[in-house]
Design an enzyme around this catalytic site. Structure first.
Site, PDB file in Angstrom:
ATOM      1  N   GLY A 188       1.097  -1.235   0.001  1.00 48.82           N
ATOM      2  CA  GLY A 188      -0.233  -0.097   0.169  1.00 48.82           C
ATOM      3  C   GLY A 188       0.799   1.622  -0.036  1.00 48.82           C
ATOM      4  N   LYS A 206       6.376  17.536  -4.265  1.00 53.51           N
ATOM      5  CA  LYS A 206       6.942  17.942  -2.660  1.00 53.51           C
ATOM      6  C   LYS A 206       7.825  18.766  -2.754  1.00 53.51           C
ATOM      7  CE  LYS A 206       5.242  13.032  -1.004  1.00 53.51           C
ATOM      8  NZ  LYS A 206       5.404  11.446  -0.960  1.00 53.51           N
TER       9      LYS A 206
HETATM   10  N1  HSE Z   1       3.345   7.881  -2.915  1.00 49.31           N
HETATM   11  C1  HSE Z   1       3.599   8.152  -2.042  1.00 49.31           C
HETATM   12  C2  HSE Z   1       4.996   8.182  -1.199  1.00 49.31           C
HETATM   13  C3  HSE Z   1       2.849   8.669  -0.644  1.00 49.31           C
HETATM   14  O1  HSE Z   1       5.591   6.220  -1.571  1.00 49.31           O
HETATM   15  O2  HSE Z   1       5.783   8.013  -0.563  1.00 49.31           O
HETATM   16  C4  HSE Z   1       2.532   9.410   0.334  1.00 49.31           C
HETATM   17  O3  HSE Z   1       3.186  10.239  -0.644  1.00 49.31           O
END
Ligand code: HSE
Ligand code: NAP
Length: 428
Positions: A188, A206
């Site tokens: 997940g 980010k």
């Molecule tokens: N898919 C993202 C990760 C989830 O792997 O960091 C959190 O932003």
């Protein structure tokens, strides 16, 4: 806050929305003491109500935005549904109606954050998004508040859990890329479409948010150079270890004399650097300020509880601000307009692995091309030999990317060069 009860609405009841509800339930006896008033979830907006019938009290559940936006008793909107639209419109309409907004939506904030913060300011509202970067790790508030006494020159980190998990499995267990990605998806960590993780787009969004806040200047996702991890091989990982390094997908933002650099790419980093020991799905952000020196923030970058933790912290902050009549106190912190550099103008050290004809004069010819482009070689490894072809690894000193790439263009046409197998930037 009417009768000291602050009503909130949650848009979305997936991983993060579910985590927020559970944390608020766990904290319910503490909220009055923490906030100075109580919180009540008045509405939960989803697309498909049937899916949530067993999880949410029916009087709270709605699939109509009008039920939320037209309810004047709702003071805080918690947007955890994701995507650009309709989330962007819902946030704008909320702020325009004087409702405070908490969101985890990095995709939206990385492109429309500045515009939304302007609307928040015009309406004396809070727009808080701690969960949008590195999940549960506090980093937005530390940058805006605790580190406000610094000139920050560098923010870099591991800000995607999926790729860090994959690279850790490849490095430590020799797992191949496809198997490691499947495992990350099963656990997940990955987005529904993992391309955003693998190609560095999630980290790029980010990084845009972090750079804007750290350098007080607008940076949006299209400004960020992104390169993913899909070409990283077991052989490169072995060479990295031989060079005393690990390979990590790093987001690197620097405020240099001639502009901001914002890049996400696989990076060889010394095994002694604190970021090299950040493993599995953990995230970490490394900040350099003129007063604080180096500071590192480490923790879980995703998941219902870590991300819910950041969202609930923002909800509590917004409710406290209402209680003390100081909403909108910390809005957009961009008061500069610094240009963002093209990646070709930025400097890095490079690792290049290639297959060469193993005969006299080959290395001298390569060195000549590098030298005429101002590329200085720091290390050279020659390991395997098949017939008269040798695998060669060269590591350069810091060089302007354009000069390095110009030399690679020439080298790739030389008859003794059989293959440029991989190029990875090295963090010095
Ligand atoms: N898919 C993202 C990760 C989830 O792997 O960091 C959190 O932003
Ligand atoms: P998710 O599990 O896919 O849940 C999304 C929820 O939003 C679902 O309940 C969905 O309802 C609802 N929704 C989607 N579109 C909607 C619409 N148009 N109208 C009404 N409801 C809608 O997503 P998530 O993982 O919780 O992520 C939510 C946000 O948090 C995203 O912005 C994500 O980038 C961010 N985030 C997530 C994590 C994480 O660990 N998951 C970490 C940091 C940030 P239906 O089921 O009815 O469609």
């Amino acid at each position: 806050m009417e009768q000291n009860i602050c009503k909130i609405a949650i848009l979305g009841m997936g991983t993060v929305g579910g985590g927020v509800c559970k944390i608020l339930e766990r904290q319910k006896d503490n909220l009055v003491n923490k906030i100075g008033g109580d919180l009540e979830i008045a509405k939960i907006l989803v697309r498909n109500k049937v899916k949530y019938i067993d999880k949410v009290a029916p009087e709270m559940l709605t699939d109509q935005w009008s039920d939320v936006i037209n309810d004047d008793s709702i003071k805080i909107i918690v947007e955890v549904m994701g995507g650009i639209e309709p989330a962007g419109t819902y946030i704008k309409e909320s702020l325009q109606k004087g409702k405070h907004v908490v969101t985890a939506n990095k995709d939206l904030i990385a492109v429309q954050g500045h515009e939304l913060l302007k609307i928040a300011k015009e309406n004396n509202c809070d727009l808080l998004f701690e969960a949008a970067v590195a999940g549960g790790i506090p980093i937005i508030r530390p940058l805006k508040q605790c580190l406000a006494g610094n000139d920050i020159t560098e923010v870099m980190g591991i800000i995607n859990g999926t790729t860090n998990f994959i690279l850790t499995k490849m490095s430590e267990e020799g797992m191949d890329f496809a198997d490691a990605l499947q495992l990350a998806t099963d656990l997940g960590y990955a987005e529904a479409d993992p391309t955003a993780d693998i190609e560095g787009h999630d980290a790029g969004r980010k990084l845009a948010i972090l750079a804007s806040i750290a350098f007080h200047s607008p940076v949006t996702f299209p400004d960020v150079y992104t390169e993913g991890i899909s070409k990283i091989t077991a052989k490169d990982i072995r060479y990295a270890h031989e060079l005393g390094c690990e390979i990590k997908l790093l987001g690197i933002a620097k405020n240099t004399e001639d502009g901001i650099e914002v890049k996400v790419h696989p990076t060889m980093i010394s095994a002694k650097h604190p970021l090299a020991s950040v493993k599995d799905s953990f995230n970490a952000v490394f900040v350099h300020g003129d007063a604080v020196d180096d500071a590192m923030f480490y923790g879980r970058g995703a998941g219902e509880f870590p991300t819910g933790s950041a969202v609930v912290g923002d909800i509590i902050d917004a409710a406290r601000n209402m209680q003390f009549h100081c909403s909108g106190r910390i809005g957009c912190s961009c008061y500069k307009n610094i240009p963002v550099k093209n990646v070709r103008e930025t400097k890095s050290s490079y690792y290049v692995r290639m297959k060469l004809e193993d005969r006299a004069g080959t290395l001298a010819a390569l060195a000549g091309v590098f030298g005429s482009n101002n590329v200085s070689i720091s290390k050279l490894l020659q390991k395997t030999k098949q017939g008269n072809t040798a695998d060669i690894v060269i590591v350069t000193y810091d060089v302007i990317e354009k000069q390095f790439m110009d030399s690679i263009t020439v080298i790739s046409t030389m008859s003794m060069v059989k293959e440029i197998s991989s190029i990875i930037r090295v963090y010095q």
